[in-house]
Design a protein around this motif. Structure first.
Motif, short mmCIF file in Angstrom:
data_model
loop_
_atom_site.label_atom_id
_atom_site.label_comp_id
_atom_site.label_asym_id
_atom_site.label_seq_id
_atom_site.Cartn_x
_atom_site.Cartn_y
_atom_site.Cartn_z
N THR A 78 9.12 -2.15 5.42
CA THR A 78 9.74 -2.61 4.19
C THR A 78 8.72 -3.21 3.22
O THR A 78 9.00 -3.30 2.04
CB THR A 78 10.83 -3.66 4.49
OG1 THR A 78 10.23 -4.76 5.15
CG2 THR A 78 11.95 -3.06 5.31
N SER A 79 7.53 -3.57 3.70
CA SER A 79 6.57 -4.19 2.80
C SER A 79 5.38 -3.31 2.47
O SER A 79 4.73 -3.54 1.47
CB SER A 79 6.07 -5.51 3.40
OG SER A 79 5.37 -5.25 4.59
N CYS A 80 5.06 -2.35 3.31
CA CYS A 80 3.89 -1.50 3.08
C CYS A 80 4.31 -0.05 3.10
O CYS A 80 5.25 0.32 3.77
CB CYS A 80 2.84 -1.72 4.16
SG CYS A 80 2.16 -3.38 4.14
N SER A 81 3.56 0.78 2.38
CA SER A 81 3.82 2.20 2.36
C SER A 81 2.59 2.95 2.78
O SER A 81 1.48 2.57 2.44
CB SER A 81 4.23 2.64 0.95
OG SER A 81 5.41 2.00 0.60
N ASP A 131 0.09 -0.70 10.51
CA ASP A 131 -0.47 -1.80 9.74
C ASP A 131 -1.68 -1.38 8.91
O ASP A 131 -2.25 -2.18 8.17
CB ASP A 131 -0.85 -2.97 10.66
CG ASP A 131 -1.89 -2.60 11.69
OD1 ASP A 131 -2.05 -1.40 11.99
OD2 ASP A 131 -2.56 -3.52 12.20
N GLN A 132 -2.06 -0.11 8.98
CA GLN A 132 -3.20 0.40 8.23
C GLN A 132 -2.80 1.00 6.88
O GLN A 132 -3.65 1.43 6.12
CB GLN A 132 -3.96 1.46 9.05
CG GLN A 132 -4.46 0.94 10.37
CD GLN A 132 -5.39 -0.25 10.22
OE1 GLN A 132 -6.25 -0.27 9.36
NE2 GLN A 132 -5.19 -1.25 11.05
N PHE A 133 -1.53 1.05 6.58
CA PHE A 133 -1.06 1.63 5.34
C PHE A 133 -1.27 0.68 4.17
O PHE A 133 -1.28 -0.53 4.34
CB PHE A 133 0.43 1.98 5.45
CG PHE A 133 0.72 3.00 6.51
CD1 PHE A 133 0.27 4.30 6.37
CD2 PHE A 133 1.40 2.66 7.66
CE1 PHE A 133 0.53 5.25 7.35
CE2 PHE A 133 1.67 3.59 8.64
CZ PHE A 133 1.23 4.89 8.48
N LEU A 134 -1.41 1.25 3.01
CA LEU A 134 -1.52 0.44 1.80
C LEU A 134 -0.16 -0.20 1.53
O LEU A 134 0.87 0.41 1.72
CB LEU A 134 -1.92 1.30 0.60
CG LEU A 134 -3.28 1.98 0.69
CD1 LEU A 134 -3.56 2.75 -0.58
CD2 LEU A 134 -4.38 1.00 0.96
N GLU A 163 -6.71 -3.72 -0.37
CA GLU A 163 -5.97 -2.65 0.31
C GLU A 163 -6.85 -1.42 0.52
O GLU A 163 -6.80 -0.79 1.58
CB GLU A 163 -4.72 -2.28 -0.48
CG GLU A 163 -3.65 -3.35 -0.47
CD GLU A 163 -3.15 -3.66 0.94
OE1 GLU A 163 -2.79 -2.73 1.69
OE2 GLU A 163 -3.15 -4.85 1.31
N LEU A 164 -7.66 -1.07 -0.47
CA LEU A 164 -8.56 0.07 -0.32
C LEU A 164 -9.63 -0.18 0.74
O LEU A 164 -9.99 0.72 1.50
CB LEU A 164 -9.20 0.43 -1.66
CG LEU A 164 -8.24 1.03 -2.69
CD1 LEU A 164 -8.95 1.21 -4.03
CD2 LEU A 164 -7.67 2.35 -2.21
N GLN A 165 -10.11 -1.41 0.83
CA GLN A 165 -11.09 -1.76 1.87
C GLN A 165 -10.45 -1.63 3.25
O GLN A 165 -11.08 -1.12 4.19
CB GLN A 165 -11.64 -3.16 1.65
CG GLN A 165 -12.61 -3.25 0.50
CD GLN A 165 -13.04 -4.68 0.22
OE1 GLN A 165 -12.66 -5.62 0.90
NE2 GLN A 165 -13.85 -4.85 -0.82
N LYS A 166 -9.21 -2.08 3.37
CA LYS A 166 -8.50 -1.95 4.65
C LYS A 166 -8.35 -0.48 5.02
O LYS A 166 -8.60 -0.08 6.16
CB LYS A 166 -7.11 -2.61 4.53
CG LYS A 166 -6.24 -2.45 5.77
CD LYS A 166 -4.93 -3.20 5.66
CE LYS A 166 -4.01 -2.58 4.65
NZ LYS A 166 -2.67 -3.16 4.66
N PHE A 167 -7.98 0.32 4.05
CA PHE A 167 -7.79 1.76 4.24
C PHE A 167 -9.12 2.42 4.64
O PHE A 167 -9.18 3.21 5.58
CB PHE A 167 -7.27 2.33 2.92
CG PHE A 167 -6.65 3.68 3.01
CD1 PHE A 167 -5.52 3.90 3.79
CD2 PHE A 167 -7.17 4.74 2.30
CE1 PHE A 167 -4.93 5.15 3.85
CE2 PHE A 167 -6.59 5.99 2.36
CZ PHE A 167 -5.46 6.19 3.14
#
Length: 161
Positions: free
Chosen positions: A9-12, A47-50, A98-102
């Protein structure tokens, strides 16, 4: 609701393209489609999604730029700089995080795939020489196992696309 459902519900996700999704076609909005996709995704990568919702909220908080020059022109001239608002800075900071996480996820996955490919090649070379002839440790079962492992590995690579 499970933890992965809460994350949905919070990340896509951006790991699965919407045109590959099992979601039925219709008037569903982008965020709703991705929420369903992430809910159906394996928990190890969810948990790796933006975070689409977070980024969308940041974008909506950015006020529309309405400053005008003395002659009423709102266009930015070449070389002219416009200061970022606090909302724009927050969006950029969130997007970069978010891009760094990705990127970390894909760099880690790439490292894992390289190590796995090295291991699989070594197992294959125990049964088949580089010239295609049988290696000293050849057995039909070992050859089948090595080929099956390579085929499975190929499938994993395709899914990462």
């Amino acid at each position: 609701p499970t933890a992965s459902r809460a994350a949905a519900t919070s990340c896509s996700p951006l790991l699965t393209a919407p045109w590959h999704s099992p979601v039925s076609a219709g008037a569903m909005k982008f965020g709703q489609k991705f929420t369903e996709i992430i809910a159906a995704t394996h928990p190890s990568v969810s948990d790796q999604f933006l975070c689409y919702k977070t980024l969308k909220k940041c974008l909506k908080a950015i006020p529309e730029y309405k400053a005008t020059t003395a002659n009423g022109d709102t266009t930015v001239k070449p070389g002219e700089k416009r200061k970022l608002t606090d909302e724009q800075r927050l969006f950029l900071k969130t997007l970069n995080a978010e891009l760094q996480k990705f990127n970390r996820f894909f760099i880690s996955a790439e490292e894992d795939f390289v190590m796995k490919e090295t291991k699989l090649e070594a197992a294959y070379r125990q049964v088949v020489n580089r010239d295609g002839s049988r290696a000293p440790m050849f057995t039909m079962q070992r050859c089948r196992d090595a080929c099956r492992a390579l085929a499975d590995f190929h499938g994993e690579l395709v899914l990462m696309e």
